[in-house]
Design a protein around this motif. Structure first.
Motif, PDB file in Angstrom:
ATOM      1  N   MET A   1       0.839  -1.172   0.000  1.00  0.00           N
ATOM      2  CA  MET A   1       0.000   0.000   0.000  1.00  0.00           C
ATOM      3  C   MET A   1       0.889   1.242   0.000  1.00  0.00           C
ATOM      4  O   MET A   1       1.826   1.345   0.776  1.00  0.00           O
ATOM      5  CB  MET A   1      -0.922  -0.035   1.210  1.00  0.00           C
ATOM      6  CG  MET A   1      -1.792   1.183   1.341  1.00  0.00           C
ATOM      7  SD  MET A   1      -2.921   1.037   2.741  1.00  0.00           S
ATOM      8  CE  MET A   1      -4.426   0.908   1.837  1.00  0.00           C
ATOM      9  N   GLU A   2       0.559   2.189  -0.852  1.00  0.00           N
ATOM     10  CA  GLU A   2       1.329   3.419  -0.973  1.00  0.00           C
ATOM     11  C   GLU A   2       0.918   4.417   0.098  1.00  0.00           C
ATOM     12  O   GLU A   2      -0.260   4.654   0.323  1.00  0.00           O
ATOM     13  CB  GLU A   2       1.092   4.025  -2.351  1.00  0.00           C
ATOM     14  CG  GLU A   2       1.983   5.189  -2.648  1.00  0.00           C
ATOM     15  CD  GLU A   2       1.775   5.697  -4.071  1.00  0.00           C
ATOM     16  OE1 GLU A   2       1.773   6.918  -4.232  1.00  0.00           O
ATOM     17  OE2 GLU A   2       1.605   4.870  -4.981  1.00  0.00           O
ATOM     18  N   LYS A   3       1.906   4.985   0.766  1.00  0.00           N
ATOM     19  CA  LYS A   3       1.642   5.981   1.805  1.00  0.00           C
ATOM     20  C   LYS A   3       1.420   7.346   1.162  1.00  0.00           C
ATOM     21  O   LYS A   3       2.220   7.796   0.342  1.00  0.00           O
ATOM     22  CB  LYS A   3       2.815   6.049   2.776  1.00  0.00           C
ATOM     23  CG  LYS A   3       2.586   6.965   3.937  1.00  0.00           C
ATOM     24  CD  LYS A   3       3.758   6.938   4.894  1.00  0.00           C
ATOM     25  CE  LYS A   3       3.526   7.880   6.035  1.00  0.00           C
ATOM     26  NZ  LYS A   3       4.640   7.887   6.970  1.00  0.00           N
TER      27      LYS A   3
END
Length: 70
Positions: free
Chosen positions: A1-3
């Protein structure tokens, strides 16, 4: 998951350059330091005037005249 980085906005109420006073110089130094922090957007200022007009830079988003309360 991209922050996802959500930058915060910050504004100060006080005197601002080119008004010549120690608080305006301090406010500018403080804003310059906060601008270096990645988590913040460029800080903005609501400048308090001493019943004179000043040519503020783009950091000043609004200004108000100081009123004496007594």
């Amino acid at each position: 998951m991209e922050k996802v980085l959500i930058k915060r906005n910050i504004a100060f109420l006080g005197t601002s350059l080119p008004r010549e006073c120690g608080l305006a110089a301090f406010s500018q130094d403080l804003m310059n330091e906060i601008e270096q922090i990645q988590d913040f957007n460029a800080p903005r200022m609501i400048a308090v005037n001493n019943n004179k007009s000043y040519a503020y830079g783009n950091q000043v988003m609004a200004h108000s005249n100081k009123k004496r309360l007594s």
